[in-house]
Design an enzyme around this catalytic site. Structure first.
Site, mmCIF file in Angstrom:
data_model
loop_
_atom_site.group_PDB
_atom_site.id
_atom_site.type_symbol
_atom_site.label_atom_id
_atom_site.label_comp_id
_atom_site.label_asym_id
_atom_site.label_seq_id
_atom_site.Cartn_x
_atom_site.Cartn_y
_atom_site.Cartn_z
ATOM 1 N N HIS A 269 108.771 79.768 -8.801
ATOM 2 C CA HIS A 269 109.497 80.647 -7.844
ATOM 3 C C HIS A 269 110.860 80.427 -7.624
ATOM 4 O O HIS A 269 111.618 81.127 -7.210
ATOM 5 C CB HIS A 269 108.755 80.635 -6.755
ATOM 6 C CG HIS A 269 107.420 81.306 -6.691
ATOM 7 N ND1 HIS A 269 106.758 82.382 -5.820
ATOM 8 C CD2 HIS A 269 106.402 81.715 -7.577
ATOM 9 C CE1 HIS A 269 105.993 82.979 -5.779
ATOM 10 N NE2 HIS A 269 105.631 82.545 -7.326
ATOM 11 N N ASP B 244 94.137 73.652 -17.482
ATOM 12 C CA ASP B 244 93.686 73.713 -18.871
ATOM 13 C C ASP B 244 93.730 75.401 -19.098
ATOM 14 O O ASP B 244 94.063 76.171 -18.566
ATOM 15 C CB ASP B 244 92.509 73.137 -19.018
ATOM 16 C CG ASP B 244 91.345 73.656 -18.319
ATOM 17 O OD1 ASP B 244 91.692 74.802 -17.615
ATOM 18 O OD2 ASP B 244 90.454 73.038 -18.443
ATOM 19 N N HIS C 281 97.141 79.842 -13.687
ATOM 20 C CA HIS C 281 96.278 80.333 -12.540
ATOM 21 C C HIS C 281 95.007 79.522 -12.950
ATOM 22 O O HIS C 281 93.762 80.123 -12.320
ATOM 23 C CB HIS C 281 96.356 82.047 -12.531
ATOM 24 C CG HIS C 281 97.517 82.473 -12.028
ATOM 25 N ND1 HIS C 281 97.853 83.771 -11.978
ATOM 26 C CD2 HIS C 281 98.351 81.830 -11.245
ATOM 27 C CE1 HIS C 281 99.031 84.036 -11.355
ATOM 28 N NE2 HIS C 281 99.393 82.823 -10.945
ATOM 29 N N ASP D 143 117.946 76.329 -8.828
ATOM 30 C CA ASP D 143 118.902 75.636 -7.958
ATOM 31 C C ASP D 143 118.469 75.173 -6.502
ATOM 32 O O ASP D 143 119.271 75.039 -5.546
ATOM 33 C CB ASP D 143 120.045 76.946 -7.717
ATOM 34 C CG ASP D 143 119.508 78.073 -6.986
ATOM 35 O OD1 ASP D 143 118.217 78.182 -6.834
ATOM 36 O OD2 ASP D 143 120.365 78.664 -6.359
ATOM 37 N N PRO E 34 107.390 88.617 -9.698
ATOM 38 C CA PRO E 34 106.420 89.460 -9.966
ATOM 39 C C PRO E 34 105.416 89.408 -8.766
ATOM 40 O O PRO E 34 105.064 88.599 -7.953
ATOM 41 C CB PRO E 34 105.488 88.742 -11.356
ATOM 42 C CG PRO E 34 105.891 87.268 -11.309
ATOM 43 C CD PRO E 34 107.355 87.307 -10.562
ATOM 44 N N GLU F 106 114.601 82.639 1.067
ATOM 45 C CA GLU F 106 113.618 83.016 -0.036
ATOM 46 C C GLU F 106 112.104 82.647 0.673
ATOM 47 O O GLU F 106 110.904 83.343 0.263
ATOM 48 C CB GLU F 106 113.598 82.067 -1.459
ATOM 49 C CG GLU F 106 114.786 82.846 -2.225
ATOM 50 C CD GLU F 106 115.190 82.068 -3.315
ATOM 51 O OE1 GLU F 106 114.247 81.421 -3.692
ATOM 52 O OE2 GLU F 106 116.277 81.584 -3.799
HETATM 53 C C1 HEM Z 1 102.475 86.609 -14.004
HETATM 54 C C2 HEM Z 1 102.980 86.984 -13.052
HETATM 55 C C3 HEM Z 1 102.384 86.301 -11.768
HETATM 56 C C4 HEM Z 1 101.796 86.724 -10.703
HETATM 57 C C5 HEM Z 1 101.764 88.393 -10.080
HETATM 58 C C6 HEM Z 1 101.587 85.815 -9.686
HETATM 59 C C7 HEM Z 1 100.885 85.614 -8.423
HETATM 60 C C8 HEM Z 1 100.432 84.658 -7.635
HETATM 61 C C9 HEM Z 1 99.884 84.895 -6.651
HETATM 62 C C10 HEM Z 1 99.665 86.205 -5.680
HETATM 63 C C11 HEM Z 1 99.419 83.772 -5.957
HETATM 64 C C12 HEM Z 1 98.815 83.343 -4.790
HETATM 65 C C13 HEM Z 1 99.567 83.261 -3.595
HETATM 66 C C14 HEM Z 1 98.882 83.049 -2.510
HETATM 67 O O1 HEM Z 1 98.256 84.202 -1.918
HETATM 68 O O2 HEM Z 1 99.085 82.030 -1.681
HETATM 69 C C15 HEM Z 1 99.788 82.926 -6.957
HETATM 70 C C16 HEM Z 1 99.573 81.648 -7.053
HETATM 71 C C17 HEM Z 1 99.687 80.486 -8.102
HETATM 72 N N1 HEM Z 1 100.561 80.879 -9.169
HETATM 73 FE FE1 HEM Z 1 101.061 82.595 -9.738
HETATM 74 N N2 HEM Z 1 101.882 84.404 -10.299
HETATM 75 C C18 HEM Z 1 102.273 84.797 -11.600
HETATM 76 C C19 HEM Z 1 102.757 83.813 -12.259
HETATM 77 C C20 HEM Z 1 102.753 82.664 -12.427
HETATM 78 C C21 HEM Z 1 103.364 81.397 -13.055
HETATM 79 C C22 HEM Z 1 104.260 82.046 -14.445
HETATM 80 C C23 HEM Z 1 102.987 80.215 -12.636
HETATM 81 C C24 HEM Z 1 103.664 78.936 -12.979
HETATM 82 C C25 HEM Z 1 104.121 78.576 -14.302
HETATM 83 C C26 HEM Z 1 102.180 80.472 -11.515
HETATM 84 C C27 HEM Z 1 101.715 79.366 -10.699
HETATM 85 C C28 HEM Z 1 100.755 79.677 -9.757
HETATM 86 C C29 HEM Z 1 100.072 78.563 -9.098
HETATM 87 C C30 HEM Z 1 100.092 77.303 -9.584
HETATM 88 C C31 HEM Z 1 99.460 79.312 -7.978
HETATM 89 C C32 HEM Z 1 98.624 78.522 -7.081
HETATM 90 C C33 HEM Z 1 99.494 77.794 -6.011
HETATM 91 C C34 HEM Z 1 98.714 76.950 -4.839
HETATM 92 O O3 HEM Z 1 97.344 76.935 -4.970
HETATM 93 O O4 HEM Z 1 99.443 76.410 -4.110
HETATM 94 N N3 HEM Z 1 102.112 81.707 -11.178
HETATM 95 N N4 HEM Z 1 100.285 83.269 -8.106
#
Ligand code: HEM
Length: 383
Positions: free
Chosen positions: A70, A307, A235, A114, A205, A129
Site C-alpha cells: 500500500h 505459502d 492473501h 516513500d 485496487p 493515505e
Molecule cells: C490484487 C489486488 C488486491 C486487492 C483488491 C486486495 C484487497 C485486500 C483487502 C480488501 C484486504 C482486507 C482489508 C480489510 O478489510 O481489513 C486485504 C488484506 C490483505 N492484503 Fe490485499 N489486496 C490486493 C493485493 C495485495 C497484495 C499485492 C498484497 C501484498 C503483496 C496484499 C496483501 C494483503 C495482506 C497480507 C492482507 C492481510 C492484512 C492483515 O491481516 O493485516 N494484497 N487485501
C-alpha cells in the site's frame, strides 16, 4: 473550511520545498548494504524487533507485507490549489518529484515507496493515505515507530522510514514462510512529504474489481497479469473486514462454495464489521468443524503461514475477496493460478522477486525527500 485547509496544505508544502529535502537515489541506485557504514547492523536491529513482534502475534507480519504494497503502489498528486498556489506547487513538484502531467488543474507528482502511508493526519494534512477507505485495517504502525525509535537511538537521522518498512516487510515475509520467501533489500530511499487519502483511494485496487480492472490497475504501475496473480498470493495470510467482502456473502455457488459462504456469513454476524481470516485453515477449529467438516484436518495451530495455499483455496472457491475469485475468470490468470497451485517452490521464488520489484517502485530521479525523525510525522511539521 475545506478550501482553507487545502490552501494551508498548499502553502506549507510549497514553503517546505524551500527549506528541506535531499535527493533520493533512483531505483537503479538503491544499494544492498546501503547502511553498512552509516548505520552498521541496522538490518539486524530491525529483524530483532520483527521477530519479537511476530512471536507475540503473527498477524502483524501480514500487516507489514500489506503495508509495503500500500505504500509503494500509490503515486500521489499534489493538492488542487488556487492559481497562485498552483504556480508554487508547479515549482515544488518539478523540483521535488517528476511532474508527469497536469490534469484538470491537478499537478501529478509521481512517488513510490516513500513511507507516505505511515504519515498521521495533522492540521496541515487532515486526509493522509491512512484515512482512505481502501486502507481499512492497515496495522503495524506502532511496531514501525518502535523500530524507528531504536534505529534513531543507534544512528540518528540516517535510516529512512521507507527503508525500515521494506526491511521489516521482507523479514516478516521470511518468518511467515519459514525462510522460503527471501530477498536482499536494496536501500537508500528517502521519506516523502505528500500523503493523500484521495490518491490512495484512486490508485490502490479494490476488492470489488473485475480481473480486467485489476490487470489495468497493475499495468499502470508496470506489473503484468502474471505478477498480479503472484502478488495476490499474499492473501494466504492475514484477514479482512466483512465490509471488504459484503458481495461475497450472497454470491452464487459458481463463485463461492456455499458452505464457505455460510461460514463467512456466520463470522460476520458475530460483531460490527469484524475481521475474518483470509485462509480457512487459520479459522477456529470449532467453526470449521461446524461449516466445513471436510476441512478440519487443514486447520493449523500456527496461523498465517505464507505459502501457495491461496491458489488451492482459490480453485476450491474458498477465498474471501471477489477480486481473488475474479482471477479464475481470465485464461491467463487462471493458468497462473493452476501453475502456482501446483508448484509452491516456484511461487516462493516468484513472490520474492515480485515483492522486491514492488519495493523498487520509483522515487523519481530529481525528486526530494527527508529522513523522518518519527515515521508518522514529517520533520518540517514537527513543532
Ligand atoms: C490484487 C489486488 C488486491 C486487492 C483488491 C486486495 C484487497 C485486500 C483487502 C480488501 C484486504 C482486507 C482489508 C480489510 O478489510 O481489513 C486485504 C488484506 C490483505 N492484503 Fe490485499 N489486496 C490486493 C493485493 C495485495 C497484495 C499485492 C498484497 C501484498 C503483496 C496484499 C496483501 C494483503 C495482506 C497480507 C492482507 C492481510 C492484512 C492483515 O491481516 O493485516 N494484497 N487485501
Amino acid at each position: 473550511m475545506m478550501k482553507l485547509s487545502v490552501a494551508i496544505v498548499c502553502a506549507l508544502v510549497a514553503a517546505a520545498a524551500l527549506v528541506i529535502g535531499g535527493e533520493p537515489a533512483a531505483a537503479s541506485e538503491l544499494k544492498v548494504g546501503y547502511y553498512g557504514k552509516t548505520c552498521k547492523g541496522v538490518e539486524n536491529v530491525i529483524k530483532w524487533h520483527v521477530i519479537k513482534a511476530l512471536k507475540q502475534n503473527r498477524r502483524t507480519g501480514a500487516a507489514l507485507v500489506r503495508l509495503l504494497f500500500h505504500d509503494c503502489f500509490v503515486r500521489v498528486r499534489s493538492y488542487a490549489c488556487d492559481r497562485a498556489h498552483q504556480i508554487m506547487l508547479h515549482t515544488y513538484c518539478s523540483k521535488q518529484f517528476d511532474v508527469v502531467g497536469i490534469n484538470g488543474g491537478f499537478e501529478q507528482c509521481a512517488q513510490g515507496c516513500d513511507g507516505s502511508v505511515l504519515l498521521d493526519k495533522s492540521y496541515e494534512n487532515p486526509h493522509p493515505e491512512k484515512e482512505a477507505p481502501v486502507n481499512i485495517g492497515l496495522a503495524a504502525f506502532d511496531l514501525l515507530e518502535e523500530i524507528k525509535a531504536a534505529v534513531e537511538k543507534r544512528c540518528p537521522g540516517v535510516v529512512s522510514c521507507s527503508d525500515i518498512l521494506i526491511y521489516a516487510a521482507r523479514d516478516a515475509g521470511s518468518i511467515l514462510s519459514n525462510g522460503h520467501v527471501h530477498f536482499d533489500v536494496p536501500a537508500g530511499r528517502l521519506d516523502g512529504f505528500v500523503s493523500s487519502a484521495d490518491e490512495a483511494q484512486r490508485e490502490l485496487p479494490d476488492s470489488t474489481m473485475t480481473v480486467q480492472q485489476l490487470a489495468d490497475n497493475f499495468a499502470a504501475k508496470g506489473f503484468d497479469t502474471e505478477q498480479l496473480v503472484i502478488l495476490s498470493g499474499a492473501h494466504s495470510i492475514g484477514a479482512g473486514h466483512c465490509s471488504s467482502f459484503t458481495g461475497r456473502l450472497s454470491e452464487p455457488p459458481q463463485q463461492i462454495v456455499p458452505a464457505y459462504r455460510d461460514l463467512l456469513n456466520y463470522k460476520c454476524s458475530q460483531g460490527a464489521n469484524p475481521d475474518v481470516v483470509n485462509n480457512v485453515r487459520d479459522e477456529e477449529y470449532a467453526t470449521v468443524a461446524r461449516f466445513m467438516p471436510g476441512f478440519t484436518s487443514r486447520v493449523r495451530k500456527i496461523s498465517d503461514f505464507l505459502d501457495n495455499t491461496y491458489y488451492h483455496n482459490n480453485l476450491a472457491k474458498i477465498v474471501t475477496f471477489h477480486s481473488d475469485w475474479q482471477l479464475l475468470t481470465n485464461q491467463t490468470s487462471l493458468d497462473k493460478v493452476h501453475e502456482y497451485a501446483n508448484n509452491g517452490t516456484l511461487w516462493d521464488e516468484d513472490f520474492s522477486d515480485s515483492l522486491l520489484r514492488l519495493s523498487k517502485l520509483p522515487m523519481p530521479e530529481g525528486s526530494k525527500g527527508e529522513i523522518r525523525k518519527k515515521c508518522s510525522v514529517s520533520n518540517h511539521f514537527q513543532y
